[in-house]
Design an enzyme around this catalytic site. Sequence first.
Site, PDB file in Angstrom:
ATOM      1  N   SER A 155      32.779   4.744  16.068  1.00 36.72           N
ATOM      2  CA  SER A 155      31.314   4.593  16.040  1.00 36.72           C
ATOM      3  C   SER A 155      30.671   5.562  15.062  1.00 36.72           C
ATOM      4  O   SER A 155      29.723   5.206  14.351  1.00 36.72           O
ATOM      5  CB  SER A 155      30.735   4.784  17.446  1.00 36.72           C
ATOM      6  N   PRO A 179      37.232   4.996  20.125  1.00 40.13           N
ATOM      7  CA  PRO A 179      35.898   4.391  20.187  1.00 40.13           C
ATOM      8  C   PRO A 179      34.816   5.299  19.597  1.00 40.13           C
ATOM      9  O   PRO A 179      33.990   4.850  18.789  1.00 40.13           O
ATOM     10  CB  PRO A 179      35.672   4.172  21.693  1.00 40.13           C
ATOM     11  N   TYR A 180      34.847   6.571  19.982  1.00 39.60           N
ATOM     12  CA  TYR A 180      33.837   7.516  19.501  1.00 39.60           C
ATOM     13  C   TYR A 180      33.965   7.744  17.993  1.00 39.60           C
ATOM     14  O   TYR A 180      32.973   7.648  17.258  1.00 39.60           O
ATOM     15  CB  TYR A 180      33.983   8.841  20.251  1.00 39.60           C
ATOM     16  N   SER A 181      35.182   8.019  17.522  1.00 39.72           N
ATOM     17  CA  SER A 181      35.382   8.249  16.095  1.00 39.72           C
ATOM     18  C   SER A 181      34.996   7.013  15.280  1.00 39.72           C
ATOM     19  O   SER A 181      34.381   7.123  14.220  1.00 39.72           O
ATOM     20  CB  SER A 181      36.842   8.614  15.804  1.00 39.72           C
TER      21      SER A 181
END
Length: 287
Positions: free
Chosen positions: A160, A156-158
């Site tokens: 985004s 999710p972080y990567s």
Amino acid sequence: MAKSKNILITGASTGIGYDLAKIFVANGYAVYGSVRKQKDADRLSADLGENFKPLIFDVTDYDAVDKAAADLAKEIGDAGLAGLVNNAGIAVGGPFMDMSIDEFKYQFDVNVFGLIKVTQAFLPLLGARENAPFDPGKIVQISSVAGRHGMPFMAPYSGSKHALEGITESLRKELLLFGIDVILIEPGPIKTPIWNKGASELVEEKFKGSIFYPALIKFQTKFVAKAVKNAWTSDRAAKIIFDAFEAKRSKTRYLIVPQKFMNWTVPRLMPTRTVDKFIGKAIGLLK
């Protein structure tokens, strides 16, 4: 035209945002910092003095963002903004297979759609209008090395941050029309509270039944813990970002990585599948 000394920094309550606010205030800027809670607004105002002015909004609350932009336009009038630092962000972690769509949406709501909304709302104050009476401002996007190199359990972080990188590439070209520059900051591990908000999720109770749980624990101990131990302080990162902002001709990207040669250059020179296997073997993802 006049050069503005006003700057807006989102996510100013802690970490890089707070240290950036401190540096800009020390260098004669009027800093408008977004925070979500009144107690943080009060604390920062007391810490940083009269040249820090809190704006209370959550980047996912679009009505609040619009109101903050309208209020700021009334306050600074034709002085405009010298810059917008899109710093607000969160890190959601866990196994891709075990995470809900809502968790992915929340990650993107903050790191991508909230950032888009803030940028659109404040662009007129940066000079995105005809005959602006002040010099065009500069937008600083706080991305991450994760936007170019995804680690396991950080999809999710990567994702985004990868989205942010693509958006920034397009936006920088579009804003040539107004002379507004857009630069990317790509930090590696930095000692900030985001580790408490995100990395700790990797060992939450909900993942104990996951087939990935043993690898999650190893990832935390072999990669996350080591990264945090060797991370730069947020004030050191903030100084680099301030200098990038102040540069007469800023680069389009600034990589802020501790031990850059070993942590960035060498892995980038190696075949991608070799790196995958190295990480997979280290945390038990290879059978």
